[in-house]
Each structure stands twice: as C-alpha cells, then as structure tokens.
Design a protein around this motif. Structure first.
Motif, short mmCIF file in Angstrom:
data_model
loop_
_atom_site.label_atom_id
_atom_site.label_comp_id
_atom_site.label_asym_id
_atom_site.label_seq_id
_atom_site.Cartn_x
_atom_site.Cartn_y
_atom_site.Cartn_z
N LEU A 1 0.84 -1.20 0.00
CA LEU A 1 0.00 0.00 0.00
C LEU A 1 0.88 1.26 0.00
O LEU A 1 0.61 2.21 -0.75
CB LEU A 1 -0.92 0.00 1.21
CG LEU A 1 -1.84 1.22 1.37
CD1 LEU A 1 -2.76 1.35 0.15
CD2 LEU A 1 -2.66 1.13 2.65
N ILE A 2 1.92 1.25 0.82
CA ILE A 2 2.82 2.40 0.88
C ILE A 2 3.59 2.55 -0.43
O ILE A 2 3.73 3.66 -0.96
CB ILE A 2 3.80 2.26 2.07
CG1 ILE A 2 3.03 2.40 3.39
CG2 ILE A 2 4.93 3.29 1.98
CD1 ILE A 2 3.86 2.19 4.62
N ARG A 3 4.07 1.43 -0.99
CA ARG A 3 4.79 1.47 -2.27
C ARG A 3 3.94 2.11 -3.35
O ARG A 3 4.37 3.03 -4.04
CB ARG A 3 5.19 0.05 -2.72
CG ARG A 3 6.30 -0.59 -1.94
CD ARG A 3 6.91 -1.76 -2.70
NE ARG A 3 5.95 -2.74 -3.14
CZ ARG A 3 5.61 -3.83 -2.46
NH1 ARG A 3 6.13 -4.05 -1.26
NH2 ARG A 3 4.75 -4.71 -2.95
N ASN A 4 2.73 1.62 -3.49
CA ASN A 4 1.86 2.11 -4.56
C ASN A 4 1.40 3.55 -4.31
O ASN A 4 1.29 4.35 -5.25
CB ASN A 4 0.65 1.19 -4.71
CG ASN A 4 1.04 -0.20 -5.20
OD1 ASN A 4 1.99 -0.34 -5.96
ND2 ASN A 4 0.32 -1.22 -4.77
N SER A 5 1.14 3.89 -3.05
CA SER A 5 0.71 5.25 -2.73
C SER A 5 1.84 6.24 -3.02
O SER A 5 1.60 7.31 -3.59
CB SER A 5 0.31 5.34 -1.25
OG SER A 5 -0.80 4.51 -0.97
N LEU A 6 3.07 5.88 -2.63
CA LEU A 6 4.21 6.75 -2.89
C LEU A 6 4.43 6.95 -4.38
O LEU A 6 4.73 8.05 -4.84
CB LEU A 6 5.48 6.16 -2.25
CG LEU A 6 5.69 6.43 -0.76
CD1 LEU A 6 6.87 5.62 -0.24
CD2 LEU A 6 5.91 7.92 -0.50
N LYS A 7 4.26 5.87 -5.13
CA LYS A 7 4.44 5.96 -6.58
C LYS A 7 3.46 6.96 -7.19
O LYS A 7 3.83 7.82 -8.00
CB LYS A 7 4.27 4.60 -7.24
CG LYS A 7 4.57 4.58 -8.73
CD LYS A 7 4.45 3.16 -9.28
CE LYS A 7 4.95 3.08 -10.72
NZ LYS A 7 4.19 3.92 -11.65
N ILE A 8 2.20 6.86 -6.77
CA ILE A 8 1.17 7.77 -7.29
C ILE A 8 1.48 9.22 -6.90
O ILE A 8 1.42 10.14 -7.73
CB ILE A 8 -0.21 7.36 -6.77
CG1 ILE A 8 -0.63 6.02 -7.36
CG2 ILE A 8 -1.26 8.43 -7.10
CD1 ILE A 8 -1.86 5.41 -6.72
N ILE A 9 1.85 9.42 -5.62
CA ILE A 9 2.11 10.77 -5.12
C ILE A 9 3.33 11.39 -5.80
O ILE A 9 3.29 12.53 -6.27
CB ILE A 9 2.32 10.74 -3.60
CG1 ILE A 9 1.00 10.40 -2.90
CG2 ILE A 9 2.88 12.06 -3.09
CD1 ILE A 9 1.15 10.09 -1.42
#
Length: 215
Positions: free
Chosen positions: A15-23
């Motif tokens: 979740l953190i990996r994907n959220s950081l990528k989007i941000i």
C-alpha cells in the motif's frame, strides 16, 4: 528543475509502495522506474538500472534498508534516502555511516518528501526536524570535553574552514571542488582531516557541530 529524476521505491508494505508511486509521479520531474519490497531487491535494481534516487524503508524482510544502502552507495551512483517510521538513534547513525543522503519520517507531507528528493538529487543532504534534533542530541552526549572545543578557530586551517562551511551549507564534494577550485580527491582528504581532528564519524556531524558552534 528540468531534469527527470529516476526513482526507486523500496518498502515491504504494498500500500505504501503504490501510494508513494502515485504521489511522487504527480510531480513532472519525478519518474518512478522501479519498486522493491526489500533491500536485496533494491540492490539488484540499482545495479542493473540507472536509478538517481532510492527511497528506502528501514525494517524490511530479507534485507533491511540500512544494510542495503551500504552496498548501493559503494557500488552504484544512486543516492539513498531513508523514509521510515523509525527514528531510533541506532538506525539514523548506521544509515548515515552507510552513505544515506537523507533521513525522513513518513509523517512528512508529500511536498516535503518531494522537496527532499530534489535537494538530494542536487547534491544536498536532508533530514527531518525530529531526526536532526536526535542527531544533535546524540553528538552532544557522545562528545568528550576535548571534542566539545574541537571547533575553535585555531583547530583548522583556513582551507579546512572553507570546506567545513561548504559542508554546513549542504554542498556535495563535487560542488565543494568546483567552488574552491580543488579536486574531489583533495576535498575528501580535507574531510578526513577534519573528521580526525574532531573525532566525529561523518560529514553530517561536521555540519551540525559547525552550526552549533558558529564562530
């Protein structure tokens, strides 16, 4: 900034990996070209791809981020930033000694993280306020009486003072070399001499000690 920063995100939480990528990719200057869930994967990606900045968590399975950055910094040109929830002195000290160029906590707002990435890409070193306070406290506790007076004017040559001030201003070795018209090898020699005289362990401590004892 017009250059495109090639990023690697390393975190065991998907979740953190994907959220950081989007941000991060909301910024036009950042391109997340890889993600990894542990330090071992991060090392492999940095050695086989052109990665400018790796953003790593501390605690991860297989290999943690602190161990991974030592290999990454020794064997690639990738600059590493720790982005974690852990602010223990041991993790901070080990990360810096292994070559980290930044240490931030995950509770920082996205714009602060993006700014930190750009600063490190430009050759600076970046720490969150909480981390910086812990570094100051750690240095203060660890200094001997002799070391507390190590930043007196007579302790260093004029050129060493020039290097100290440049480090405190966030300059990289390359930038110091250009500013002072000396080779990067000479810059490294000056830094080694300064560390020896002060009994400090790394350049970040030089910057903090100087700022605490401005002459």
């Amino acid at each position: 900034m017009s250059a495109l920063i090639r990023m690697l995100i390393v975190d065991d939480d998907p979740l953190i990996r994907n959220s950081l990528k989007i941000i991060l990719e909301m910024d036009d200057n950042i391109d997340v070209v890889g993600i990894a869930e542990n330090g071992f994967e991060a090392i492999k990606i940095c050695k086989t791809h052109s990665i400018d900045i790796a953003l790593l968590d501390v605690r991860m399975p297989v290999m943690n981020g602190v161990e991974a950055i030592k290999d990454i910094c020794m064997n690639t040109s990738t600059k590493c930033i720790m982005l974690t929830t852990f602010e223990e002195d041991q993790y901070i000290a080990e990360a810096l000694n292994n070559g980290a160029r930044g240490y931030l906590l995950k509770n920082n707002p996205p714009d602060k993280i993006i700014d930190a990435i750009k600063l490190v890409y430009s050759g600076n070193t970046v720490f969150g306020e909480v981390v910086l306070e812990r570094l100051k406290s750690s240095i203060s506790k660890g200094n001997s009486n002799d070391n507390e007076n190590a930043f007196k004017e007579e302790s260093f040559t004029d050129r060493e003072w020039d290097v100290i001030k440049a480090i405190a201003s966030g300059y990289s070795n390359k930038e110091i070399s250009s500013e002072l018209f000396i080779s990067e090898g000479t810059v490294k020699n000056y830094i080694s001499n300064i560390l020896s005289k002060t009994e400090l362990k790394h350049r970040t401590q030089i910057a903090i000690k100087y700022l605490e004892n401005k002459r």
